[in-house]
Design an enzyme around this catalytic site. Structure first.
Site, PDB file in Angstrom:
ATOM      1  CB  SER A 191      60.420   2.525 141.723  1.00  0.00           C
ATOM      2  OG  SER A 191      59.961   1.220 141.941  1.00  0.00           O
ATOM      3  CD  GLN A 193      57.961  -0.307 144.370  1.00  0.00           C
ATOM      4  OE1 GLN A 193      58.552   0.113 143.389  1.00  0.00           O
ATOM      5  NE2 GLN A 193      58.476  -1.239 145.154  1.00  0.00           N
ATOM      6  CG  HIS A 200      62.430   2.553 145.377  1.00  0.00           C
ATOM      7  ND1 HIS A 200      63.699   2.061 145.495  1.00  0.00           N
ATOM      8  CD2 HIS A 200      61.626   1.466 145.316  1.00  0.00           C
ATOM      9  CE1 HIS A 200      63.675   0.738 145.512  1.00  0.00           C
ATOM     10  NE2 HIS A 200      62.425   0.358 145.419  1.00  0.00           N
ATOM     11  CD  GLU A 244      59.879  -0.730 138.506  1.00  0.00           C
ATOM     12  OE1 GLU A 244      61.053  -1.090 138.706  1.00  0.00           O
ATOM     13  OE2 GLU A 244      59.400   0.322 138.998  1.00  0.00           O
ATOM     14  CG  HIS A 245      57.215  -3.408 140.921  1.00  0.00           C
ATOM     15  ND1 HIS A 245      57.787  -2.152 141.034  1.00  0.00           N
ATOM     16  CD2 HIS A 245      58.246  -4.286 140.927  1.00  0.00           C
ATOM     17  CE1 HIS A 245      59.101  -2.271 141.110  1.00  0.00           C
ATOM     18  NE2 HIS A 245      59.415  -3.552 141.041  1.00  0.00           N
ATOM     19  CG  ASP A 262      62.129  -4.433 145.066  1.00  0.00           C
ATOM     20  OD1 ASP A 262      61.959  -4.439 143.838  1.00  0.00           O
ATOM     21  OD2 ASP A 262      61.694  -3.530 145.811  1.00  0.00           O
ATOM     22  CD  GLU A 309      64.533  -7.014  97.340  1.00  0.00           C
ATOM     23  OE1 GLU A 309      65.752  -6.881  97.589  1.00  0.00           O
ATOM     24  OE2 GLU A 309      63.720  -7.481  98.150  1.00  0.00           O
ATOM     25  CG  HIS A 334      71.920  -8.810  95.803  1.00  0.00           C
ATOM     26  ND1 HIS A 334      72.554  -7.597  95.754  1.00  0.00           N
ATOM     27  CD2 HIS A 334      71.668  -9.059  97.121  1.00  0.00           C
ATOM     28  CE1 HIS A 334      72.669  -7.114  96.984  1.00  0.00           C
ATOM     29  NE2 HIS A 334      72.143  -7.995  97.839  1.00  0.00           N
TER      30      HIS A 334
END
Length: 428
Positions: free
Chosen positions: A232, A254, A257, A322-323, A356, A410, A415
Protein backbone atom coordinates in the site's frame (compact mmCIF):
# COMPACT_ATOMS: atom_id res chain seq x y z
CA UNK A 1 11.12 9.95 8.84
CA UNK A 2 13.65 11.72 6.66
CA UNK A 3 13.16 15.21 5.20
CA UNK A 4 14.60 15.45 1.69
CA UNK A 5 15.20 18.81 -0.01
CA UNK A 6 14.80 17.90 -3.64
CA UNK A 7 14.18 18.89 -7.20
CA UNK A 8 12.34 16.42 -9.41
CA UNK A 9 15.45 14.52 -10.53
CA UNK A 10 16.84 14.21 -6.98
CA UNK A 11 13.52 13.01 -5.58
CA UNK A 12 13.15 10.38 -8.31
CA UNK A 13 16.68 9.12 -7.63
CA UNK A 14 15.99 8.94 -3.88
CA UNK A 15 12.82 6.92 -4.42
CA UNK A 16 14.55 4.56 -6.83
CA UNK A 17 17.22 3.83 -4.22
CA UNK A 18 14.54 2.84 -1.72
CA UNK A 19 13.32 -0.04 -3.87
CA UNK A 20 14.22 -3.34 -2.26
CA UNK A 21 16.60 -5.73 -3.91
CA UNK A 22 14.32 -7.94 -5.92
CA UNK A 23 13.29 -11.25 -4.43
CA UNK A 24 10.95 -11.91 -7.34
CA UNK A 25 12.98 -14.71 -8.91
CA UNK A 26 13.11 -16.68 -5.66
CA UNK A 27 9.43 -16.10 -4.91
CA UNK A 28 8.47 -17.04 -8.45
CA UNK A 29 10.19 -20.42 -8.21
CA UNK A 30 8.37 -21.23 -4.97
CA UNK A 31 5.03 -20.14 -6.43
CA UNK A 32 5.51 -22.11 -9.64
CA UNK A 33 6.09 -25.27 -7.61
CA UNK A 34 2.91 -24.65 -5.59
CA UNK A 35 0.86 -24.00 -8.73
CA UNK A 36 2.11 -27.18 -10.38
CA UNK A 37 1.38 -29.23 -7.27
CA UNK A 38 -2.20 -27.91 -6.96
CA UNK A 39 -2.81 -28.47 -10.65
CA UNK A 40 -1.61 -32.05 -10.36
CA UNK A 41 -2.87 -33.05 -6.92
CA UNK A 42 -5.85 -30.79 -6.27
CA UNK A 43 -7.34 -30.92 -2.79
CA UNK A 44 -4.49 -33.01 -1.41
CA UNK A 45 -2.01 -30.26 -2.28
CA UNK A 46 -4.33 -27.61 -0.82
CA UNK A 47 -4.52 -29.47 2.49
CA UNK A 48 -0.73 -29.83 2.56
CA UNK A 49 -0.01 -26.13 1.99
CA UNK A 50 -2.74 -24.98 4.35
CA UNK A 51 -1.19 -27.03 7.12
CA UNK A 52 2.35 -25.97 6.16
CA UNK A 53 1.75 -22.22 5.88
CA UNK A 54 -1.37 -21.54 7.98
CA UNK A 55 -0.85 -24.31 10.54
CA UNK A 56 -4.40 -25.55 10.08
CA UNK A 57 -5.35 -29.15 9.31
CA UNK A 58 -8.56 -29.16 7.27
CA UNK A 59 -10.83 -31.98 6.28
CA UNK A 60 -13.33 -29.63 4.64
CA UNK A 61 -12.41 -26.48 2.76
CA UNK A 62 -15.89 -25.01 2.28
CA UNK A 63 -17.65 -23.27 5.15
CA UNK A 64 -21.24 -24.19 5.80
CA UNK A 65 -24.13 -21.74 5.90
CA UNK A 66 -24.18 -22.31 9.67
CA UNK A 67 -20.50 -21.32 9.91
CA UNK A 68 -21.21 -18.06 8.11
CA UNK A 69 -24.27 -17.34 10.23
CA UNK A 70 -22.31 -18.04 13.42
CA UNK A 71 -19.66 -15.56 12.33
CA UNK A 72 -22.35 -12.97 11.72
CA UNK A 73 -23.93 -13.57 15.13
CA UNK A 74 -20.55 -13.30 16.90
CA UNK A 75 -19.75 -9.93 15.32
CA UNK A 76 -20.33 -6.83 17.43
CA UNK A 77 -23.51 -4.89 16.53
CA UNK A 78 -21.58 -1.69 15.87
CA UNK A 79 -19.41 -3.54 13.34
CA UNK A 80 -22.52 -4.91 11.61
CA UNK A 81 -23.99 -1.40 11.49
CA UNK A 82 -20.78 0.03 10.02
CA UNK A 83 -20.59 -2.74 7.41
CA UNK A 84 -24.22 -2.11 6.40
CA UNK A 85 -23.50 1.60 5.96
CA UNK A 86 -20.39 0.80 3.93
CA UNK A 87 -22.42 -1.55 1.75
CA UNK A 88 -25.01 1.14 1.04
CA UNK A 89 -22.33 3.63 0.02
CA UNK A 90 -20.41 1.11 -2.10
CA UNK A 91 -23.58 0.02 -3.90
CA UNK A 92 -24.76 3.58 -4.55
CA UNK A 93 -21.38 4.49 -6.08
CA UNK A 94 -20.90 1.34 -8.15
CA UNK A 95 -24.48 1.30 -9.46
CA UNK A 96 -23.48 4.37 -11.47
CA UNK A 97 -20.80 2.32 -13.24
CA UNK A 98 -23.26 -0.09 -14.86
CA UNK A 99 -22.98 -0.28 -18.62
CA UNK A 100 -25.66 -1.08 -21.18
CA UNK A 101 -25.40 -2.48 -24.66
CA UNK A 102 -26.50 -0.66 -27.80
CA UNK A 103 -28.01 -1.29 -31.23
CA UNK A 104 -27.06 0.81 -34.24
CA UNK A 105 -29.29 0.59 -37.33
CA UNK A 106 -28.28 3.82 -39.03
CA UNK A 107 -27.44 2.20 -42.39
CA UNK A 108 -30.14 0.51 -44.40
CA UNK A 109 -29.86 -3.27 -44.11
CA UNK A 110 -27.15 -3.14 -41.46
CA UNK A 111 -27.57 -3.82 -37.76
CA UNK A 112 -24.60 -3.46 -35.44
CA UNK A 113 -24.55 -3.62 -31.71
CA UNK A 114 -22.90 -4.61 -28.48
CA UNK A 115 -23.98 -6.94 -25.70
CA UNK A 116 -22.81 -6.33 -22.15
CA UNK A 117 -22.65 -9.68 -20.40
CA UNK A 118 -21.64 -10.55 -16.83
CA UNK A 119 -18.95 -13.11 -16.15
CA UNK A 120 -20.40 -16.38 -14.95
CA UNK A 121 -18.00 -17.24 -12.12
CA UNK A 122 -15.47 -15.04 -10.30
CA UNK A 123 -13.18 -15.70 -7.38
CA UNK A 124 -12.47 -13.07 -4.76
CA UNK A 125 -9.38 -13.26 -2.59
CA UNK A 126 -9.66 -11.75 0.89
CA UNK A 127 -6.29 -11.42 2.66
CA UNK A 128 -5.55 -12.68 6.13
CA UNK A 129 -2.21 -12.74 7.89
CA UNK A 130 -1.26 -9.78 10.08
CA UNK A 131 -4.68 -8.07 9.77
CA UNK A 132 -8.28 -8.87 8.89
CA UNK A 133 -10.11 -7.15 6.06
CA UNK A 134 -13.92 -7.45 6.09
CA UNK A 135 -13.94 -4.27 3.99
CA UNK A 136 -12.26 -6.21 1.17
CA UNK A 137 -15.18 -8.63 1.09
CA UNK A 138 -17.58 -5.78 0.35
CA UNK A 139 -15.29 -4.02 -2.13
CA UNK A 140 -14.76 -7.17 -4.20
CA UNK A 141 -18.15 -8.84 -4.00
CA UNK A 142 -20.59 -5.95 -4.38
CA UNK A 143 -19.38 -4.70 -7.79
CA UNK A 144 -19.51 -8.28 -9.06
CA UNK A 145 -23.10 -8.61 -7.90
CA UNK A 146 -24.05 -5.30 -9.49
CA UNK A 147 -22.51 -6.53 -12.75
CA UNK A 148 -24.75 -9.61 -12.58
CA UNK A 149 -22.20 -12.32 -11.77
CA UNK A 150 -24.15 -15.42 -10.81
CA UNK A 151 -21.48 -17.33 -8.85
CA UNK A 152 -19.04 -15.59 -6.53
CA UNK A 153 -16.44 -17.85 -4.90
CA UNK A 154 -14.55 -16.40 -1.97
CA UNK A 155 -11.26 -17.70 -0.57
CA UNK A 156 -9.58 -16.46 2.58
CA UNK A 157 -6.96 -18.05 4.82
CA UNK A 158 -7.96 -19.60 8.12
CA UNK A 159 -5.87 -19.44 11.26
CA UNK A 160 -5.85 -21.80 14.25
CA UNK A 161 -8.91 -19.94 15.56
CA UNK A 162 -10.69 -20.00 12.23
CA UNK A 163 -11.72 -17.10 10.00
CA UNK A 164 -12.40 -13.81 11.84
CA UNK A 165 -16.10 -13.38 12.48
CA UNK A 166 -16.16 -9.90 10.92
CA UNK A 167 -15.07 -11.36 7.57
CA UNK A 168 -17.91 -13.88 7.70
CA UNK A 169 -20.34 -11.12 8.70
CA UNK A 170 -19.21 -9.05 5.74
CA UNK A 171 -19.71 -12.05 3.46
CA UNK A 172 -23.27 -12.51 4.72
CA UNK A 173 -24.01 -8.80 4.29
CA UNK A 174 -22.56 -8.92 0.76
CA UNK A 175 -24.53 -12.06 -0.10
CA UNK A 176 -21.50 -14.31 -0.56
CA UNK A 177 -22.46 -17.89 0.23
CA UNK A 178 -19.58 -19.93 -1.19
CA UNK A 179 -16.50 -19.51 1.00
CA UNK A 180 -13.38 -21.67 1.15
CA UNK A 181 -10.91 -21.38 4.02
CA UNK A 182 -7.70 -21.40 2.02
CA UNK A 183 -5.22 -18.67 1.20
CA UNK A 184 -1.88 -17.95 -0.44
CA UNK A 185 -0.67 -18.99 -3.87
CA UNK A 186 -2.42 -22.34 -3.40
CA UNK A 187 -5.81 -20.61 -3.24
CA UNK A 188 -5.09 -18.74 -6.46
CA UNK A 189 -4.09 -22.01 -8.10
CA UNK A 190 -7.32 -23.67 -6.94
CA UNK A 191 -9.43 -20.87 -8.44
CA UNK A 192 -7.49 -20.90 -11.70
CA UNK A 193 -7.36 -24.66 -12.27
CA UNK A 194 -10.24 -25.97 -10.18
CA UNK A 195 -9.89 -28.91 -7.76
CA UNK A 196 -12.19 -31.66 -6.54
CA UNK A 197 -13.79 -29.22 -4.07
CA UNK A 198 -13.28 -25.78 -5.59
CA UNK A 199 -14.60 -24.63 -8.96
CA UNK A 200 -12.52 -23.08 -11.70
CA UNK A 201 -13.42 -19.40 -12.09
CA UNK A 202 -13.24 -16.97 -15.00
CA UNK A 203 -11.55 -14.15 -13.10
CA UNK A 204 -9.70 -13.65 -9.80
CA UNK A 205 -9.83 -10.31 -7.99
CA UNK A 206 -8.57 -8.99 -4.68
CA UNK A 207 -5.22 -8.04 -3.12
CA UNK A 208 -2.80 -10.33 -1.34
CA UNK A 209 0.84 -10.75 -0.34
CA UNK A 210 3.77 -11.18 -2.74
CA UNK A 211 3.01 -14.91 -3.17
CA UNK A 212 -0.61 -14.19 -4.10
CA UNK A 213 0.40 -11.40 -6.46
CA UNK A 214 3.03 -13.60 -8.11
CA UNK A 215 0.56 -16.45 -8.55
CA UNK A 216 -1.92 -14.09 -10.24
CA UNK A 217 0.84 -12.79 -12.50
CA UNK A 218 1.91 -16.27 -13.57
CA UNK A 219 -1.65 -17.51 -14.14
CA UNK A 220 -2.82 -14.49 -16.13
CA UNK A 221 -4.10 -15.92 -19.41
CA UNK A 222 -5.15 -19.16 -17.77
CA UNK A 223 -7.59 -16.99 -15.85
CA UNK A 224 -8.37 -13.26 -15.92
CA UNK A 225 -7.14 -11.07 -13.06
CA UNK A 226 -7.89 -7.56 -11.88
CA UNK A 227 -4.33 -6.30 -11.35
CA UNK A 228 -1.06 -7.24 -9.67
CA UNK A 229 -1.12 -5.35 -6.39
CA UNK A 230 1.94 -4.45 -4.35
CA UNK A 231 2.34 -2.85 -0.92
CA UNK A 232 0.00 0.00 0.00
CA UNK A 233 1.08 3.60 -0.61
CA UNK A 234 -0.08 7.17 -0.08
CA UNK A 235 1.20 10.50 -1.32
CA UNK A 236 0.07 13.69 0.43
CA UNK A 237 0.44 17.03 -1.33
CA UNK A 238 0.27 19.87 1.19
CA UNK A 239 1.15 23.52 1.70
CA UNK A 240 1.68 25.68 4.76
CA UNK A 241 -2.08 25.81 5.40
CA UNK A 242 -2.27 22.05 6.09
CA UNK A 243 -2.58 20.49 9.55
CA UNK A 244 0.58 18.48 10.41
CA UNK A 245 -1.29 16.24 12.87
CA UNK A 246 -3.76 15.24 10.16
CA UNK A 247 -0.99 14.53 7.66
CA UNK A 248 1.06 12.46 10.11
CA UNK A 249 -2.00 10.39 10.99
CA UNK A 250 -2.76 9.77 7.32
CA UNK A 251 0.82 8.76 6.55
CA UNK A 252 0.79 6.30 9.43
CA UNK A 253 -2.57 4.88 8.34
CA UNK A 254 -0.79 3.48 5.31
CA UNK A 255 2.46 2.60 7.05
CA UNK A 256 0.69 0.25 9.48
CA UNK A 257 -0.51 -1.96 6.61
CA UNK A 258 2.82 -3.54 5.79
CA UNK A 259 6.55 -3.17 6.43
CA UNK A 260 6.90 -2.48 2.69
CA UNK A 261 4.21 0.24 2.62
CA UNK A 262 5.18 3.69 1.38
CA UNK A 263 4.02 7.01 2.89
CA UNK A 264 5.18 10.24 1.25
CA UNK A 265 4.59 13.93 1.85
CA UNK A 266 5.43 16.39 -0.92
CA UNK A 267 5.29 19.99 0.26
CA UNK A 268 6.63 23.44 -0.54
CA UNK A 269 6.92 24.25 3.18
CA UNK A 270 10.03 23.34 5.16
CA UNK A 271 8.21 24.28 8.36
CA UNK A 272 5.33 21.91 7.59
CA UNK A 273 7.74 19.07 6.81
CA UNK A 274 9.48 19.51 10.17
CA UNK A 275 6.20 19.63 12.07
CA UNK A 276 4.95 16.50 10.28
CA UNK A 277 8.25 14.77 11.09
CA UNK A 278 7.72 15.52 14.79
CA UNK A 279 4.08 14.41 14.68
CA UNK A 280 4.93 11.13 12.95
CA UNK A 281 7.44 10.28 15.69
CA UNK A 282 4.91 11.13 18.41
CA UNK A 283 1.98 9.26 16.90
CA UNK A 284 4.05 6.27 15.81
CA UNK A 285 4.88 5.41 19.40
CA UNK A 286 1.16 5.09 20.19
CA UNK A 287 0.31 2.52 17.53
CA UNK A 288 -0.40 -1.14 18.33
CA UNK A 289 1.27 -1.99 15.00
CA UNK A 290 4.22 0.29 15.73
CA UNK A 291 6.87 -2.21 14.67
CA UNK A 292 5.33 -2.68 11.22
CA UNK A 293 4.65 1.02 10.72
CA UNK A 294 8.11 2.06 11.90
CA UNK A 295 9.85 -0.14 9.36
CA UNK A 296 7.69 1.26 6.57
CA UNK A 297 8.32 4.84 7.72
CA UNK A 298 12.07 4.44 8.13
CA UNK A 299 12.83 2.38 5.05
CA UNK A 300 10.27 3.28 2.39
CA UNK A 301 8.89 6.72 3.16
CA UNK A 302 9.99 10.36 2.97
CA UNK A 303 9.04 14.01 3.45
CA UNK A 304 9.97 15.89 0.28
CA UNK A 305 10.38 19.66 0.28
CA UNK A 306 10.21 21.01 -3.27
CA UNK A 307 10.33 24.46 -4.83
CA UNK A 308 6.82 24.92 -6.18
CA UNK A 309 3.42 23.40 -6.85
CA UNK A 310 4.42 22.33 -10.37
CA UNK A 311 7.18 20.14 -8.92
CA UNK A 312 4.76 18.74 -6.35
CA UNK A 313 2.42 17.46 -9.03
CA UNK A 314 5.20 16.39 -11.38
CA UNK A 315 6.74 14.19 -8.69
CA UNK A 316 3.35 12.82 -7.63
CA UNK A 317 2.44 11.92 -11.21
CA UNK A 318 5.83 10.25 -11.61
CA UNK A 319 5.10 8.11 -8.52
CA UNK A 320 1.52 7.41 -9.73
CA UNK A 321 0.36 6.58 -6.19
CA UNK A 322 -2.35 4.22 -5.09
CA UNK A 323 -3.81 6.94 -2.83
CA UNK A 324 -3.38 10.68 -3.33
CA UNK A 325 -4.39 13.28 -0.76
CA UNK A 326 -4.48 16.93 -1.84
CA UNK A 327 -4.32 19.12 1.25
CA UNK A 328 -3.78 22.43 -0.51
CA UNK A 329 -5.84 25.59 -0.51
CA UNK A 330 -8.89 25.03 -2.74
CA UNK A 331 -8.00 21.38 -3.44
CA UNK A 332 -10.72 20.85 -6.04
CA UNK A 333 -9.12 23.46 -8.29
CA UNK A 334 -6.02 21.25 -8.55
CA UNK A 335 -7.83 18.09 -9.66
CA UNK A 336 -7.03 18.75 -13.33
CA UNK A 337 -3.31 18.46 -12.51
CA UNK A 338 -3.74 14.80 -11.54
CA UNK A 339 -2.67 12.46 -14.33
CA UNK A 340 -1.84 9.23 -12.50
CA UNK A 341 -3.42 8.17 -9.20
CA UNK A 342 -5.59 5.30 -8.07
CA UNK A 343 -7.94 7.34 -5.88
CA UNK A 344 -7.88 11.03 -4.94
CA UNK A 345 -8.86 12.55 -1.58
CA UNK A 346 -9.57 16.28 -1.63
CA UNK A 347 -9.17 18.45 1.44
CA UNK A 348 -8.28 18.05 5.09
CA UNK A 349 -11.36 16.01 5.97
CA UNK A 350 -11.23 13.51 3.10
CA UNK A 351 -8.81 11.24 4.94
CA UNK A 352 -7.67 8.14 3.05
CA UNK A 353 -9.32 5.65 5.47
CA UNK A 354 -12.68 7.00 4.24
CA UNK A 355 -11.84 5.36 0.94
CA UNK A 356 -10.69 2.17 2.60
CA UNK A 357 -13.98 1.63 4.38
CA UNK A 358 -16.96 3.81 3.79
CA UNK A 359 -17.14 6.52 1.13
CA UNK A 360 -18.13 4.16 -1.70
CA UNK A 361 -15.36 4.19 -4.35
CA UNK A 362 -13.44 0.94 -4.45
CA UNK A 363 -10.38 0.42 -2.30
CA UNK A 364 -8.88 -2.24 -4.60
CA UNK A 365 -6.48 0.11 -6.36
CA UNK A 366 -3.40 0.00 -8.60
CA UNK A 367 -0.09 0.21 -6.71
CA UNK A 368 3.63 0.53 -7.43
CA UNK A 369 3.15 3.06 -10.22
CA UNK A 370 0.60 0.97 -12.11
CA UNK A 371 -1.99 3.75 -11.78
CA UNK A 372 -0.41 4.92 -15.03
CA UNK A 373 -2.35 2.16 -16.80
CA UNK A 374 -4.65 0.39 -14.30
CA UNK A 375 -7.89 1.65 -12.76
CA UNK A 376 -9.66 0.89 -9.47
CA UNK A 377 -11.73 -2.27 -9.31
CA UNK A 378 -15.26 -1.62 -10.53
CA UNK A 379 -18.36 -3.07 -12.14
CA UNK A 380 -16.64 -3.03 -15.54
CA UNK A 381 -14.14 -5.60 -14.25
CA UNK A 382 -16.91 -8.20 -14.07
CA UNK A 383 -18.42 -7.81 -17.52
CA UNK A 384 -17.57 -8.78 -21.07
CA UNK A 385 -18.55 -6.93 -24.23
CA UNK A 386 -19.70 -8.92 -27.25
CA UNK A 387 -20.28 -7.24 -30.59
CA UNK A 388 -22.84 -8.39 -33.18
CA UNK A 389 -23.57 -7.48 -36.80
CA UNK A 390 -26.29 -8.29 -39.33
CA UNK A 391 -26.16 -7.39 -43.07
CA UNK A 392 -28.77 -7.94 -45.72
CA UNK A 393 -27.55 -9.02 -49.13
CA UNK A 394 -28.22 -5.56 -50.47
CA UNK A 395 -26.18 -3.92 -47.73
CA UNK A 396 -23.27 -6.31 -48.26
CA UNK A 397 -23.34 -5.61 -52.00
CA UNK A 398 -22.51 -1.97 -51.30
CA UNK A 399 -19.38 -2.84 -49.29
CA UNK A 400 -18.23 -6.21 -50.70
CA UNK A 401 -15.61 -4.80 -53.04
CA UNK A 402 -13.88 -2.90 -50.25
CA UNK A 403 -13.79 -6.04 -48.08
CA UNK A 404 -12.26 -8.08 -50.91
CA UNK A 405 -9.68 -5.39 -51.69
CA UNK A 406 -8.49 -5.29 -48.08
CA UNK A 407 -8.47 -9.10 -47.74
CA UNK A 408 -6.33 -9.49 -50.86
CA UNK A 409 -4.05 -6.66 -49.72
CA UNK A 410 -3.38 -8.77 -46.62
CA UNK A 411 -2.84 -11.91 -48.72
CA UNK A 412 -5.92 -13.66 -47.37
CA UNK A 413 -7.66 -14.92 -50.48
CA UNK A 414 -10.08 -17.17 -48.59
CA UNK A 415 -11.37 -14.11 -46.78
CA UNK A 416 -12.04 -12.41 -50.08
CA UNK A 417 -13.73 -15.47 -51.57
CA UNK A 418 -15.99 -15.83 -48.50
CA UNK A 419 -17.52 -12.54 -49.61
CA UNK A 420 -17.31 -13.17 -53.36
CA UNK A 421 -19.09 -16.54 -53.22
CA UNK A 422 -22.26 -14.86 -52.02
CA UNK A 423 -22.60 -13.06 -55.35
CA UNK A 424 -21.26 -15.65 -57.81
CA UNK A 425 -24.76 -16.80 -58.77
CA UNK A 426 -25.24 -13.39 -60.36
CA UNK A 427 -21.89 -13.59 -62.11
CA UNK A 428 -22.47 -17.04 -63.72
Amino acid sequence: MKIVQADLATAKKYLAQQVLASEEAQVEEVVKAILADVKENGDRALAHYTEKFDHVALSEFRLSAADIENGFQQTAPEVIEALELAKANIVSFHEKQKQTGFVDAEKSGVIRGQLVLPMETVGIYVPGGTARYPSSVLMNALPAQIAGVKRIVMVTPSGPEGIPSAILAAAKIAGVEEIYQIGGAQAIAALAYGTESIPKVDKIVGPGNIFVATAKKILFGQVAIDMIAGPSEVVVLADESANPRFIAADLLSQAEHDTLARAILITTSQDLAQRVQTEVATQLALLPREEIARQAIEQHSALFVVADIETQFALMNEIAPEHLEIQLNDPLSHLSRVKHAGSVFLGAYASEPLGDYLAGPNHVLPTSGTARFFSPLGVEDFIKRTAFISYTKEALALEKDAVMVLAREEGLEAHARAIQVRFEEELS
